[in-house]
Design a protein around this motif. Structure first.
Motif, mmCIF file in Angstrom:
data_model
loop_
_atom_site.group_PDB
_atom_site.id
_atom_site.type_symbol
_atom_site.label_atom_id
_atom_site.label_comp_id
_atom_site.label_asym_id
_atom_site.label_seq_id
_atom_site.Cartn_x
_atom_site.Cartn_y
_atom_site.Cartn_z
ATOM 1 N N TYR A 14 10.384 -4.335 -6.365
ATOM 2 C CA TYR A 14 10.522 -2.918 -6.054
ATOM 3 C C TYR A 14 9.754 -2.513 -4.799
ATOM 4 O O TYR A 14 9.899 -1.377 -4.328
ATOM 5 C CB TYR A 14 9.991 -2.065 -7.208
ATOM 6 C CG TYR A 14 10.743 -2.193 -8.510
ATOM 7 C CD1 TYR A 14 12.043 -1.702 -8.644
ATOM 8 C CD2 TYR A 14 10.154 -2.779 -9.616
ATOM 9 C CE1 TYR A 14 12.724 -1.795 -9.842
ATOM 10 C CE2 TYR A 14 10.834 -2.876 -10.829
ATOM 11 C CZ TYR A 14 12.110 -2.389 -10.931
ATOM 12 O OH TYR A 14 12.785 -2.491 -12.119
ATOM 13 N N LEU A 15 8.922 -3.396 -4.293
ATOM 14 C CA LEU A 15 7.938 -2.998 -3.295
ATOM 15 C C LEU A 15 8.191 -3.594 -1.914
ATOM 16 O O LEU A 15 7.283 -3.678 -1.093
ATOM 17 C CB LEU A 15 6.525 -3.377 -3.784
ATOM 18 C CG LEU A 15 6.145 -2.807 -5.154
ATOM 19 C CD1 LEU A 15 4.758 -3.274 -5.556
ATOM 20 C CD2 LEU A 15 6.230 -1.284 -5.144
ATOM 21 N N SER A 16 9.427 -4.009 -1.663
ATOM 22 C CA SER A 16 9.778 -4.524 -0.342
ATOM 23 C C SER A 16 11.120 -3.942 0.088
ATOM 24 O O SER A 16 11.846 -3.367 -0.725
ATOM 25 C CB SER A 16 9.851 -6.059 -0.363
ATOM 26 O OG SER A 16 10.859 -6.496 -1.264
ATOM 27 N N GLY A 24 5.583 -1.799 -0.096
ATOM 28 C CA GLY A 24 5.427 -0.500 -0.726
ATOM 29 C C GLY A 24 4.315 -0.444 -1.741
ATOM 30 O O GLY A 24 3.727 -1.460 -2.135
ATOM 31 N N LEU A 25 4.016 0.776 -2.190
ATOM 32 C CA LEU A 25 3.035 1.047 -3.241
ATOM 33 C C LEU A 25 3.733 1.736 -4.405
ATOM 34 O O LEU A 25 4.675 2.493 -4.213
ATOM 35 C CB LEU A 25 1.933 1.981 -2.720
ATOM 36 C CG LEU A 25 1.121 1.542 -1.494
ATOM 37 C CD1 LEU A 25 0.271 2.710 -1.016
ATOM 38 C CD2 LEU A 25 0.252 0.355 -1.845
ATOM 39 N N ALA A 26 3.274 1.490 -5.595
ATOM 40 C CA ALA A 26 3.749 2.232 -6.768
ATOM 41 C C ALA A 26 2.719 2.097 -7.877
ATOM 42 O O ALA A 26 2.233 0.990 -8.159
ATOM 43 C CB ALA A 26 5.103 1.720 -7.244
ATOM 44 N N GLY A 27 2.348 3.217 -8.479
ATOM 45 C CA GLY A 27 1.427 3.172 -9.609
ATOM 46 C C GLY A 27 2.100 2.639 -10.853
ATOM 47 O O GLY A 27 1.479 1.970 -11.685
ATOM 48 N N ALA A 28 3.402 2.917 -10.994
ATOM 49 C CA ALA A 28 4.187 2.465 -12.135
ATOM 50 C C ALA A 28 5.660 2.613 -11.794
ATOM 51 O O ALA A 28 6.029 3.274 -10.811
ATOM 52 C CB ALA A 28 3.848 3.287 -13.378
#
Length: 456
Positions: A14-16, A24-28
Motif C-alpha cells: 500500500y505504501l509505494s 508512503g506513510l499510513a498509521g493503519a
C-alpha cells in the motif's frame, strides 16, 4: 467505534507507487465491507481529525494514493467492495461497487452482450472507484469519452460520514448542482465513491485494426481527418507511435513482434468497431489507398483476423513497460488542441536539447490530443545521472504546453506530483473556486490532504 475486522497494520504494497518516486506513510489500513462501514470509518475520522487517503488499485501515476510525509493517515482501501450489484442490459447500465476491478466490469458487461469501453494498460488491477476519482482516459476516449462520460450516477460517502444516495440510472436529471461531476476527477479529496451506475454500449459485431506508417505527426492528423470522413462513428482508437518507442521495445522486449522490417519514424494504430453487415476490411483498404494517394501513408498492414489485431495492440500496450525498463528522467501526460500537436513535437525536442542530451519517446492517444511525452537518458547513462535536471525538463515541457493552450495533466490527474504545476498554470478563479469547494465539503481537511490542492 470502527467496524470489527476492518482495520489492520499497513502492508508494504500500500505504501509505494508504480514509478518508484515516493514511499508512503499510513498509521493503519481500513478495509470496509460495505458503504455503511465506509460511513462509520469516515465519521470517526472526521470527529478525531484523522486524515484519510482513499486507495483503489494503486496504479495511479501522480502519487494521489500515497502520503510521503506529514502525520500518518488512515489508508482506506475498497478492495473488499467488489460486487457487481446489477446489470440492466435493456437500459445499457451496470451498477458496480468501487472496488470492482475494471476487467471484471468489462467481463460482466460482455456476459450480458454489452460493452463497457473504458480500457487502459492497468485494467487488470485498476479499480472502478480509483478510475472514476481520477477521471481516467485510456485508448477509447476518441469514441466513448473519459471515465466521467461513462457514469450516470454515484453513491458516495462525504467527509463527515454522511451517505449521498445518488446511484441513479437517468440520462436526464436537471435537479440542481451535479455532485456526480464534482466527485468525478476529485481524486478522493471531497469524499469516497463507493458505487457507480455505469453506461454500457452495444458490442461491436465487426472489429478491425491497421498499422500505418505516416510521414510525420502532421500527416497522422490529416489521416485522422480523412478516416473520420470515411469511417464516421466507427473509429475506437487512433494511437501515435514514435520510432523511439519501437527502438525501446527492440532493446528491452525483443519478444514483442514488430510489424515492419525497418522501424519507421512514425506510425499510427487505427482501431475500428462496427455493427454487423459492415465490411471493415474493404473500408480500411479504401482509407489506406486514399491516404497513400495524398502522401500521408507510405506503408501499412491491415489485421486479417482477431489475433493480428490483438498483436497490434500488444505492441502498443508494451511501450510503457519498455519505458520502465529504460527508466525515464521525466514523464509527461499532456494534451493539446489537435492542430497544435505537430508544432509542439517540432518545438519541444530542440528546447530540451538546450538542457542536455536525451532520448524522447513520444506516443499516445493522438485522436483525443493526449500525448505521453517522456524523456530518457542516452545509452550508457541512467535517469539518476539526470536527476538534477528533472525539474528543468518538466518545466520546459509544461511551459511550452501551456503557451500552446494545452494541459499539463491529460488523463493521470494532479495527485501530489503536479500540485505545484496546477498552481503555476491553473486559472486563479478556478483555483479559488476549488479551494472554496474543498473548504465547504471538507472543512476539517481530512480527505486526501496534500493531493490536488496544497495543504493549508
Amino acid at each position: 467505534m470502527l467496524p470489527d475486522g476492518c482495520v489492520r497494520a499497513p502492508e508494504t504494497r500500500y505504501l509505494s507507487e508504480p514509478r518508484g518516486r515516493w514511499d508512503g506513510l499510513a498509521g493503519a489500513v481500513a478495509l470496509p465491507r460495505n458503504t455503511d462501514d465506509v460511513a462509520t470509518i469516515l465519521r470517526a475520522c472526521h470527529t478525531a481529525r484523522v486524515a484519510v487517503v482513499p486507495y483503489g488499485g494503486g496504479t495511479g501515476l501522480v502519487g494521489g494514493q500515497i502520503t510521503p510525509d506529514g502525520p500518518a493517515p488512515l489508508l482506506l482501501s475498497l478492495e473488499r467492495m467488489t460486487a457487481i450489484r446489477a446489470v440492466h442490459p435493456s437500459e445499457n447500465v451496470l451498477v458496480a461497487e468501487a472496488g470492482a476491478i475494471l476487467t471484471d466490469v468489462q467481463s460482466a458487461a460482455e456476459a450480458n452482450g454489452r460493452l463497457f469501453p473504458l480500457s487502459l494498460a492497468s485494467e487488470g488491477s485498476a479499480r472502478i472507484g480509483g478510475l472514476l476519482a481520477t477521471n481516467a482516459g485510456g485508448v477509447n476516449v476518441l469514441r466513448y469519452g473519459n471515465a466521467r462520460d461513462l457514469v450516470l450516477g454515484l453513491e458516495a460517502v462525504m467527509p463527515d460520514g454522511s451517505i449521498w444516495h445518488g446511484l441513479k440510472r437517468l440520462r436526464k436529471d436537471n435537479t440542481g448542482y451535479d455532485l456526480r461531476h464534482l466527485l468525478l476527477g476529485s481524486e478522493g479529496t471531497l469524499g469516497v465513491i463507493t458505487a457507480a451506475s455505469l453506461r454500457l454500449f452495444p458490442r461491436n459485431q465487426s472489429e478491425g485494426a491497421a498499422m500505418l506508417v505516416v510521414t510525420s505527426p502532421k500527416a497522422a492528423l490529416d489521416l485522422l481527418a480523412l478516416a473520420q470522413e470515411q469511417l464516421s462513428g466507427m473509429i475506437s482508437g487512433f494511437e501515435l507511435i514514435g520510432g523511439m518507442g519501437l527502438a525501446f521495445l527492440a532493446e528491452t522486449m525483443p519478444q514483442v513482434r514488430q510489424p515492419f522490417a525497418r522501424a519507421p519514424d512514425w506510425m499510427v494504430l487505427l482501431d475500428l468497431g462496427a455493427p454487423a453487415g459492415v465490411d471493415l476490411a474493404t473500408l480500411m483498404e479504401r482509407v489506406l489507398t486514399d491516404a497513400m494517394e495524398h502522401g500521408l501513408v507510405t506503408d501499412g498492414l491491415i489485421a486479417q483476423n482477431a489475433a493480428q489485431r490483438a498483436e497490434f495492440w500488444r505492441l502498443r500496450e508494451s511501450i510503457p513497460e519498455a519505458n520502465r525498463h529504460i527508466g525515464a528522467v521525466s514523464s509527461h501526460d499532456i494534451s493539446l488542441p489537435l492542430s497544435e500537436l505537430p508544432g509542439f513535437i517540432d518545438r519541444a525536442g530542440p528546447e530540451l536539447a538546450r538542457i542536455g542530451d536525451f532520448r524522447i519517446n513520444c506516443f499516445g492517444h493522438l485522436g483525443d490530443g493526449n500525448l505521453h511525452y517522456n524523456v530518457f537518458p542516452v545509452p550508457g547513462r541512467s535517469r539518476a545521472d539526470h536527476e538534477h535536471q528533472r525539474n528543468a525538463i518538466k518545466t520546459c515541457v509544461h511551459d511550452l504546453v501551456h503557451q500552446m493552450g494545452g494541459s499539463v495533466s491529460a488523463e493521470h490527474g494532479i495527485g501530489r506530483l503536479k500540485v505545484a504545476d496546477l498552481e503555476r498554470y491553473g486559472d486563479p478563479v478556478k483555483l479559488a473556486a476549488m479551494r472554496a469547494i474543498k473548504t465547504a465539503l471538507d472543512p476539517a481537511g481530512i480527505m486526501n490532504p496534500g493531493a490536488v490542492l496544497r495543504r493549508v
